[in-house]
Design a protein around this motif. Structure first.
Motif, mmCIF file in Angstrom:
data_model
loop_
_atom_site.group_PDB
_atom_site.id
_atom_site.type_symbol
_atom_site.label_atom_id
_atom_site.label_comp_id
_atom_site.label_asym_id
_atom_site.label_seq_id
_atom_site.Cartn_x
_atom_site.Cartn_y
_atom_site.Cartn_z
ATOM 1 N N VAL A 13 7.526 -8.388 -2.067
ATOM 2 C CA VAL A 13 7.021 -8.864 -0.770
ATOM 3 C C VAL A 13 6.863 -10.387 -0.767
ATOM 4 N N GLY A 14 7.614 -11.061 -1.649
ATOM 5 C CA GLY A 14 7.690 -12.516 -1.607
ATOM 6 C C GLY A 14 6.663 -13.274 -2.417
ATOM 7 N N LEU A 15 5.905 -12.586 -3.281
ATOM 8 C CA LEU A 15 4.850 -13.253 -4.041
ATOM 9 C C LEU A 15 5.241 -13.429 -5.510
ATOM 10 N N GLN A 16 4.807 -14.547 -6.071
ATOM 11 C CA GLN A 16 4.985 -14.794 -7.504
ATOM 12 C C GLN A 16 3.694 -14.432 -8.225
ATOM 13 N N VAL A 17 3.778 -13.643 -9.272
ATOM 14 C CA VAL A 17 2.591 -13.227 -10.022
ATOM 15 C C VAL A 17 2.251 -14.273 -11.076
ATOM 16 N N LEU A 18 1.014 -14.752 -11.044
ATOM 17 C CA LEU A 18 0.540 -15.733 -12.024
ATOM 18 C C LEU A 18 -0.208 -15.059 -13.169
ATOM 19 N N ASN A 19 -1.019 -14.079 -12.858
ATOM 20 C CA ASN A 19 -1.644 -13.287 -13.919
ATOM 21 C C ASN A 19 -2.156 -11.970 -13.354
ATOM 22 N N ILE A 20 -2.348 -11.025 -14.266
ATOM 23 C CA ILE A 20 -2.804 -9.674 -13.917
ATOM 24 C C ILE A 20 -3.987 -9.337 -14.807
ATOM 25 N N ARG A 21 -5.044 -8.828 -14.195
ATOM 26 C CA ARG A 21 -6.233 -8.446 -14.974
ATOM 27 C C ARG A 21 -6.742 -7.088 -14.504
ATOM 28 N N ARG A 22 -6.948 -6.172 -15.461
ATOM 29 C CA ARG A 22 -7.497 -4.851 -15.118
ATOM 30 C C ARG A 22 -9.014 -4.887 -15.285
ATOM 31 N N LEU A 23 -9.735 -4.459 -14.222
ATOM 32 C CA LEU A 23 -11.193 -4.512 -14.206
ATOM 33 C C LEU A 23 -11.847 -3.165 -14.485
ATOM 34 N N PHE A 48 6.600 -6.180 -10.063
ATOM 35 C CA PHE A 48 7.713 -5.824 -9.177
ATOM 36 C C PHE A 48 7.239 -5.675 -7.742
ATOM 37 N N MET A 49 6.104 -5.009 -7.524
ATOM 38 C CA MET A 49 5.592 -4.791 -6.174
ATOM 39 C C MET A 49 5.333 -6.123 -5.468
ATOM 40 N N CYS A 50 4.668 -7.028 -6.182
ATOM 41 C CA CYS A 50 4.334 -8.310 -5.570
ATOM 42 C C CYS A 50 5.587 -9.135 -5.278
ATOM 43 N N GLU A 51 6.520 -9.144 -6.198
ATOM 44 C CA GLU A 51 7.758 -9.898 -5.989
ATOM 45 C C GLU A 51 8.588 -9.313 -4.850
ATOM 46 N N ALA A 80 -1.641 5.714 -11.996
ATOM 47 C CA ALA A 80 -0.366 5.919 -12.716
ATOM 48 C C ALA A 80 0.530 4.694 -12.683
ATOM 49 N N VAL A 81 -0.035 3.534 -13.013
ATOM 50 C CA VAL A 81 0.754 2.303 -13.002
ATOM 51 C C VAL A 81 1.719 2.276 -14.188
ATOM 52 N N GLN A 82 2.966 1.945 -13.917
ATOM 53 C CA GLN A 82 3.976 1.838 -14.954
ATOM 54 C C GLN A 82 4.117 0.384 -15.405
ATOM 55 N N PRO A 83 4.577 0.153 -16.642
ATOM 56 C CA PRO A 83 4.803 -1.223 -17.092
ATOM 57 C C PRO A 83 5.724 -1.980 -16.142
ATOM 58 N N GLY A 84 5.302 -3.165 -15.739
ATOM 59 C CA GLY A 84 6.110 -3.997 -14.849
ATOM 60 C C GLY A 84 5.971 -3.669 -13.382
ATOM 61 N N GLN A 85 5.256 -2.609 -13.038
ATOM 62 C CA GLN A 85 5.214 -2.157 -11.640
ATOM 63 C C GLN A 85 4.500 -3.139 -10.723
ATOM 64 N N LEU A 86 3.333 -3.627 -11.116
ATOM 65 C CA LEU A 86 2.581 -4.524 -10.236
ATOM 66 C C LEU A 86 3.351 -5.817 -9.978
ATOM 67 N N ALA A 100 0.823 -1.210 0.000
ATOM 68 C CA ALA A 100 0.000 0.000 0.000
ATOM 69 C C ALA A 100 0.853 1.255 0.000
ATOM 70 N N PHE A 101 1.978 1.208 0.664
ATOM 71 C CA PHE A 101 2.902 2.353 0.655
ATOM 72 C C PHE A 101 4.233 1.938 1.270
ATOM 73 N N GLY A 102 5.305 2.319 0.592
ATOM 74 C CA GLY A 102 6.619 2.040 1.141
ATOM 75 C C GLY A 102 7.597 1.463 0.142
ATOM 76 N N LEU A 103 7.122 1.105 -1.051
ATOM 77 C CA LEU A 103 8.012 0.540 -2.061
ATOM 78 C C LEU A 103 8.491 1.617 -3.032
ATOM 79 N N SER A 104 9.641 1.374 -3.628
ATOM 80 C CA SER A 104 10.168 2.248 -4.674
ATOM 81 C C SER A 104 10.300 1.439 -5.957
ATOM 82 N N TYR A 105 10.104 2.097 -7.082
ATOM 83 C CA TYR A 105 10.215 1.436 -8.391
ATOM 84 C C TYR A 105 11.033 2.323 -9.314
#
Length: 240
Positions: A206-216, A201-204, A193-199, A164-169
């Motif tokens: 904090v220890g998570l592997q991203v399987l898929n991303i979907r914008r609603l 990077f954010m998840c990784e 203002a999401v940048q390419p690759g940002q989501l 939610a807050f505290g990461l740098s990209y």
């Protein structure tokens, strides 16, 4: 066979109507040549059968905005493996409630305003409207985007708070966003203002592997039940 002439000229003689009215009828998809709708006033005709469809009106066509549910695996460029191949009459959602008559010209001069990475899916916005294009170019960073990210792995301690807050990209501190668990494997992001690759990077981070991303959703407009690979018109009363 008689000599050929512009369809608009033939129509002015047949109705009769002014040249401008003829062009508007044709551009609006109201004129058929041997039973096939032709939208080009300069189309050359000879002795074909020209007809005006019932309910025809000679009016200037407003620009349109299309909402597309992008499948994962298709790019946003102009290549063969691109979402551009889905911009056609056959891919229109049968549940489109906009009441807009679909025309071939609705697929030309479209600006893609909200690209997604090839492996992501979800809402894309294409527009001919100067007002919509200006909104995204000038104030697009102020529009909130909603994403669902499917993840695997174990969330690091205090990970949700850090997302939610505290990461740098790319050397820049990211602004606050809203993050919550939608299910045991899905995170919901409401973020600007999401940048390419940002989501990813954010998840990784904090220890998570991203399987898929979907914008609603973008701003106040979402996909609702728009099927994957289909598009619909932005309705007259819908706003971003």
């Amino acid at each position: 066979m008689s000599e050929t002439e512009r369809l608009s000229k033939r129509l002015t003689q047949q109705l009769p109507c002014s040249r401008r009215e003829a062009e508007l009828y044709i551009e609006g998809g109201w004129v058929t040549v041997d039973g096939r709708v032709v939208e080009e006033p300069q189309f050359k005709v000879g002795d074909q059968q020209i007809a005006l469809l019932p309910g025809a009106v000679a009016e200037t066509l407003p620009p349109v905005t299309l909402l597309l549910h992008k499948p994962a695996g298709l790019g946003c460029g102009m290549g063969a493996n691109s979402v551009q191949q889905l911009l056609n009459l056959a891919s229109r959602s049968p549940d489109d409630a906009s009441s807009i008559r679909p025309l071939q010209r609705h697929f030309s001069r479209l600006d893609l305003l909200t690209p997604l990475e090839t492996d992501a899916s979800g809402l894309l916005v294409f527009s001919q409207s100067r007002a919509v294009i200006r909104l995204f170019k000038e104030d697009g960073d102020q529009l909130e985007h909603e994403y669902v990210v499917e993840v695997a792995g174990e969330l690091a301690g205090n990970g949700l708070k850090r997302l939610a807050f505290g990461l740098s990209y790319k050397g820049v501190t990211l602004p606050p966003c809203k993050v919550s668990w939608q299910s045991e494997t899905r995170l919901r992001f409401a973020i600007k203002a999401v940048q390419p690759g940002q989501l990813r990077f954010m998840c990784e981070s904090v220890g998570l592997q991203v399987l898929n991303i979907r914008r609603l959703r973008i701003g106040r407009t979402g996909m609702a039940k728009l099927p994957v690979g289909q598009w619909r018109y932005l309705g007259a009363h819908e706003k971003f």
